[in-house]
Write a protein that holds these residues in place. Structure first.
Motif, PDB file in Angstrom:
ATOM      1  N   GLY A  63       0.799  -1.218   0.000  1.00 33.67           N
ATOM      2  CA  GLY A  63       0.000   0.000   0.000  1.00 33.67           C
ATOM      3  C   GLY A  63       0.832   1.269   0.000  1.00 33.67           C
ATOM      4  N   ILE A  64       0.118   2.401   0.080  1.00 41.94           N
ATOM      5  CA  ILE A  64       0.742   3.726   0.003  1.00 41.94           C
ATOM      6  C   ILE A  64       0.359   4.512   1.254  1.00 41.94           C
ATOM      7  CG2 ILE A  64       1.023   5.810  -1.390  1.00 41.94           C
ATOM      8  CD1 ILE A  64      -0.130   4.238  -3.758  1.00 41.94           C
ATOM      9  N   LEU A  65       1.343   5.154   1.848  1.00 44.08           N
ATOM     10  CA  LEU A  65       1.125   5.947   3.046  1.00 44.08           C
ATOM     11  C   LEU A  65       1.301   7.420   2.698  1.00 44.08           C
ATOM     12  CD1 LEU A  65       2.439   5.037   6.559  1.00 44.08           C
ATOM     13  CD2 LEU A  65       2.749   7.352   5.719  1.00 44.08           C
ATOM     14  N   PHE A  66       0.305   8.240   3.071  1.00 43.45           N
ATOM     15  CA  PHE A  66       0.343   9.690   2.835  1.00 43.45           C
ATOM     16  C   PHE A  66       0.396  10.380   4.190  1.00 43.45           C
ATOM     17  CE2 PHE A  66      -1.753   7.732  -0.729  1.00 43.45           C
ATOM     18  CZ  PHE A  66      -1.246   8.405  -1.837  1.00 43.45           C
ATOM     19  N   THR A  67       1.439  11.139   4.438  1.00 41.98           N
ATOM     20  CA  THR A  67       1.578  11.781   5.732  1.00 41.98           C
ATOM     21  C   THR A  67       2.036  13.226   5.583  1.00 41.98           C
ATOM     22  OG1 THR A  67       2.749  11.721   7.859  1.00 41.98           O
ATOM     23  CG2 THR A  67       3.909  10.817   5.951  1.00 41.98           C
ATOM     24  N   THR A  68       1.499  14.097   6.443  1.00 43.52           N
ATOM     25  CA  THR A  68       1.901  15.496   6.391  1.00 43.52           C
ATOM     26  C   THR A  68       3.304  15.698   6.958  1.00 43.52           C
ATOM     27  OG1 THR A  68       0.813  15.925   8.524  1.00 43.52           O
ATOM     28  CG2 THR A  68      -0.480  16.304   6.521  1.00 43.52           C
ATOM     29  N   ALA A  69       3.834  14.703   7.674  1.00 42.16           N
ATOM     30  CA  ALA A  69       5.224  14.732   8.156  1.00 42.16           C
ATOM     31  C   ALA A  69       5.772  13.319   8.058  1.00 42.16           C
ATOM     32  CB  ALA A  69       5.290  15.230   9.593  1.00 42.16           C
ATOM     33  N   SER A  70       6.941  13.140   7.473  1.00 42.75           N
ATOM     34  CA  SER A  70       7.475  11.796   7.238  1.00 42.75           C
ATOM     35  C   SER A  70       7.641  11.044   8.556  1.00 42.75           C
ATOM     36  CB  SER A  70       8.814  11.886   6.499  1.00 42.75           C
ATOM     37  OG  SER A  70       9.761  12.620   7.241  1.00 42.75           O
ATOM     38  N   PRO A  71       7.573   9.715   8.525  1.00 47.88           N
ATOM     39  CA  PRO A  71       7.533   8.914   9.753  1.00 47.88           C
ATOM     40  C   PRO A  71       8.813   9.023  10.588  1.00 47.88           C
ATOM     41  CG  PRO A  71       6.847   7.620   7.844  1.00 47.88           C
ATOM     42  CD  PRO A  71       7.425   8.887   7.320  1.00 47.88           C
ATOM     43  N   CYS A  72       8.620   8.982  11.909  1.00 42.15           N
ATOM     44  CA  CYS A  72       9.757   8.901  12.828  1.00 42.15           C
ATOM     45  C   CYS A  72      10.276   7.464  12.812  1.00 42.15           C
ATOM     46  CB  CYS A  72       9.328   9.297  14.235  1.00 42.15           C
ATOM     47  SG  CYS A  72       8.185   8.129  15.005  1.00 42.15           S
ATOM     48  N   GLU A  73      11.325   7.191  13.592  1.00 39.54           N
ATOM     49  CA  GLU A  73      11.910   5.838  13.618  1.00 39.54           C
ATOM     50  C   GLU A  73      10.888   4.792  14.075  1.00 39.54           C
ATOM     51  OE1 GLU A  73      15.494   8.557  14.536  1.00 39.54           O
ATOM     52  OE2 GLU A  73      13.310   8.599  14.699  1.00 39.54           O
ATOM     53  N   LEU A  74      10.084   5.133  15.098  1.00 39.13           N
ATOM     54  CA  LEU A  74       9.126   4.172  15.641  1.00 39.13           C
ATOM     55  C   LEU A  74       8.069   3.787  14.615  1.00 39.13           C
ATOM     56  CD1 LEU A  74       8.599   5.775  19.177  1.00 39.13           C
ATOM     57  CD2 LEU A  74       9.996   3.779  18.613  1.00 39.13           C
ATOM     58  N   CYS A  75       7.536   4.792  13.923  1.00 35.82           N
ATOM     59  CA  CYS A  75       6.459   4.532  12.951  1.00 35.82           C
ATOM     60  C   CYS A  75       7.012   3.970  11.644  1.00 35.82           C
ATOM     61  CB  CYS A  75       5.662   5.804  12.701  1.00 35.82           C
ATOM     62  SG  CYS A  75       4.744   6.350  14.162  1.00 35.82           S
ATOM     63  N   ALA A  76       8.249   4.333  11.313  1.00 32.42           N
ATOM     64  CA  ALA A  76       8.867   3.791  10.097  1.00 32.42           C
ATOM     65  C   ALA A  76       8.965   2.271  10.194  1.00 32.42           C
ATOM     66  CB  ALA A  76      10.244   4.414   9.896  1.00 32.42           C
ATOM     67  N   LYS A  77       9.305   1.752  11.382  1.00 29.48           N
ATOM     68  CA  LYS A  77       9.390   0.297  11.567  1.00 29.48           C
ATOM     69  C   LYS A  77       8.035  -0.363  11.362  1.00 29.48           C
ATOM     70  CE  LYS A  77      11.393   0.837  15.604  1.00 29.48           C
ATOM     71  NZ  LYS A  77      12.029   0.566  16.914  1.00 29.48           N
ATOM     72  N   LYS A  78       6.998   0.279  11.856  1.00 32.21           N
ATOM     73  CA  LYS A  78       5.652  -0.285  11.719  1.00 32.21           C
ATOM     74  C   LYS A  78       5.206  -0.290  10.255  1.00 32.21           C
ATOM     75  CE  LYS A  78       4.239   1.213  16.368  1.00 32.21           C
ATOM     76  NZ  LYS A  78       5.490   1.844  16.783  1.00 32.21           N
ATOM     77  N   ALA A  79       5.497   0.798   9.545  1.00 36.74           N
ATOM     78  CA  ALA A  79       5.146   0.858   8.120  1.00 36.74           C
ATOM     79  C   ALA A  79       5.904  -0.213   7.336  1.00 36.74           C
ATOM     80  CB  ALA A  79       5.467   2.248   7.571  1.00 36.74           C
ATOM     81  N   TYR A  80       7.156  -0.391   7.678  1.00 37.03           N
ATOM     82  CA  TYR A  80       7.980  -1.420   7.019  1.00 37.03           C
ATOM     83  C   TYR A  80       7.385  -2.805   7.265  1.00 37.03           C
ATOM     84  CZ  TYR A  80      12.482  -2.857   4.989  1.00 37.03           C
ATOM     85  OH  TYR A  80      13.454  -3.345   4.150  1.00 37.03           O
ATOM     86  N   GLN A  81       6.990  -3.063   8.519  1.00 34.05           N
ATOM     87  CA  GLN A  81       6.437  -4.368   8.886  1.00 34.05           C
ATOM     88  C   GLN A  81       5.129  -4.652   8.154  1.00 34.05           C
ATOM     89  OE1 GLN A  81       7.506  -6.871  10.320  1.00 34.05           O
ATOM     90  NE2 GLN A  81       5.816  -8.062  11.171  1.00 34.05           N
TER      91      GLN A  81
END
Length: 515
Positions: free
Chosen positions: A386-404
């Motif tokens: 899928g595709i993630l749209f965010t007004t601010a790019s993910p922090c380290e914590l959320c980047a891991k979740k998006a990757y998973q």
């Protein structure tokens, strides 16, 4: 004024002034102008650093505004279009947004990592000593970084540039791509990921914007713009007092699967609705004990090792840590709030006493977490690929979740200052593509894509097309309900199509006969 500021003499004066300043070094010239602008916003005097609070914060904007009005007076026969290069203070942006409905703030983004190379090429035209070029470029980039991530606003210093806030308030985002950058661009980004960006070069993107300004609704939004607008709208739900972030997750065909924003877990009271006065004022002690708006930890109900109560200077006081944190300024300045709620950030206070800078202590879920958990909580389809749209790019914590989760593409407006991209998103074998957002957002999205009238009506009006429409059953029933008239009955039986003039005449005759 027009003759002074818009004539060739003034342009030559500016050119000579800048050349003179460059004799003392290109970086020193830039730094000098930086401090001159800060001084004017602070004191109204380019040579005076300290001033009277925010009294002069709009001085530069007001001067620009007078120049715009002078230009408009001279150009009465045709529209006046002004480009301001460049606004780096978010209050000045709001100044112009409040005064001009047709004001659009543009943010440009370096997407091929060539900012340093571009600066070096420009410096070669001004600096003769080649050894000075690269160090000067690095100093300029460091100044840019300072202007981007400043904390002056939180200290009440509104005279400084704050580029991060300017990006968040921008109406239109442009990828800073020249034609000769395209090859390098597609070496960094998969070409198929940019099928949504039909206007890729800087000139093409500006052409699109100018076309939409002249003719709103000329084009429909791209799928990326539509999804990011949903994320941008979602952030308004945030109760965070530090920064509002919105997010949307779609499948690979841009159909929205989930929406989120940074906020506390359901059942907790958002930070913007809590008041420090409830905790630090002893007369509210009983109400505080019975309140579920504050945690036992904040109220000091736990042991010495796990309570805010014992973090302050006075252990016998009622929750002392928060009282100690605010005591120097709250009583002195609370009248300046003019009745506004004095919300506070738990994470900031806790990190202050622990000597940390830890995101774990935040009360809120990040926008990414909220959107991802909604899928699990309410039931929904997976978002793999899928595709993630965010007004601010993910922090380290959320980047891991998006990757998973298997997110393959991330569109973002404002880059996160941490190491999430280099440490998390660019590692491993399932690397998602980070794409800077380009296009319209916020109010500009509606202003640029909402047409004045339906396109069909505009074409018909322009070409002066005259159409004969059939009269429906309801209109015929209306006529028959009026007083019977032989002429009307004959007309209804003989004519199946009516012009507008026929309709008006029939109603008029029917009403006259009925009276």
């Amino acid at each position: 004024m027009n003759d002074i500021f818009f004539g060739s003499d003034f342009k030559q004066f500016c050119h000579n002034l800048f050349k003179l300043l460059e004799n003392y070094g290109f970086y020193r010239r830039t730094l000098f102008l930086h401090f001159i602008a800060c001084n004017i916003r602070q004191s109204g005097d380019p040579l005076k650093e300290k001033g009277e609070g925010i009294k002069h914060v709009y001085t530069i904007a007001e001067v620009i505004n007078r120049l715009i009005k002078a230009k408009k007076l001279k150009n009465t026969a045709k529209p006046t279009r002004i480009v301001i290069d460049s606004l780096r203070n978010s209050l000045e942006i709001m100044f112009f947004k409040e005064r001009y409905s047709a004001f659009y703030m543009l943010a440009t983004k370096d997407v091929v990592n060539n900012s340093r190379d571009r600066i070096i090429e420009r410096l070669k035209q001004s600096i003769k000593d080649e050894k000075e070029i690269k160090p000067t470029a690095d100093k300029l980039l460091n100044l840019d970084a300072t202007e981007y991530k400043t904390s002056d606003f939180s200290k009440g210093l509104f005279s400084s540039p704050d580029v991060e806030n300017c990006i968040q308030k921008s109406d239109y985002h442009i990828l800073n791509l020249k034609q000769n950058d395209i090859k390098k661009f597609f070496e960094l980004y998969p070409k198929e990921k940019f099928k949504e960006y039909n206007f890729l070069t800087r000139k093409e993107q500006l052409l699109k914007l100018m076309g939409l300004i002249a003719q709103p609704g000329l084009l429909t939004p791209s799928s990326a713009e539509r999804c990011m607008q949903i994320a941008h709208t979602a952030k308004l739900n945030s109760g965070c007092i530090s920064r509002n972030v919105g997010l949307a997750i779609s499948d690979e065909d841009f159909y929205i699967k989930s929406v989120g924003w940074n906020d506390v877990a359901k059942g907790h009271t958002p930070c913007n609705l809590r008041n420090i006065n409830d905790i630090i004022t002893p007369k509210f002690e009983q109400e505080l004990k019975e309140s579920n708006h504050y945690s036992p930890f904040e109220k000091g109900d736990f042991s010495q090792n796990s309570s805010f109560k014992y973090k302050g200077e006075y252990p016998n006081d009622f929750p002392t840590a928060l009282k100690d944190y605010f005591k120097k300024s709250y009583d002195k300045n609370k009248s300046d709030l003019n009745g506004k709620n004095c919300a506070f950030c738990f994470k900031t206070v806790y990190n202050h006493y622990e000597g940390e800078a830890n995101q774990v202590h935040t009360r809120s879920l990040h926008a990414e977490e909220n959107a991802m958990l909604q899928i699990t909580k309410l039931g929904g389809q997976g978002v793999k690929n899928g595709i993630l749209f965010t007004t601010a790019s993910p922090c380290e914590l959320c980047a891991k979740k998006a990757y998973q989760l298997g997110i393959k593409t991330i569109y973002y407006i404002d880059p996160y200052p941490g190491i999430s991209s280099d440490q998390i998103l660019n590692g491993g074998t399932g690397v998602p593509t980070m794409i800077p957002f380009a296009g319209a957002i916020g109010n500009a999205y509606h202003k640029l894509y909402d047409s004045f009238m339906s396109y069909k009506d505009e074409i018909s009006m322009t070409l002066e097309l005259k159409q004969k429409d059939k009269v429906g059953i309801q209109f015929k029933s209306l006529l028959k309900s009026l007083k019977k008239d032989k002429d009307i009955e004959k007309l209804l039986e003989s004519k199946k199509q009516f012009t507008d003039e026929d309709v008006i005449e029939l109603i008029k005759n029917g009403l006259i006969n009925k009276s």
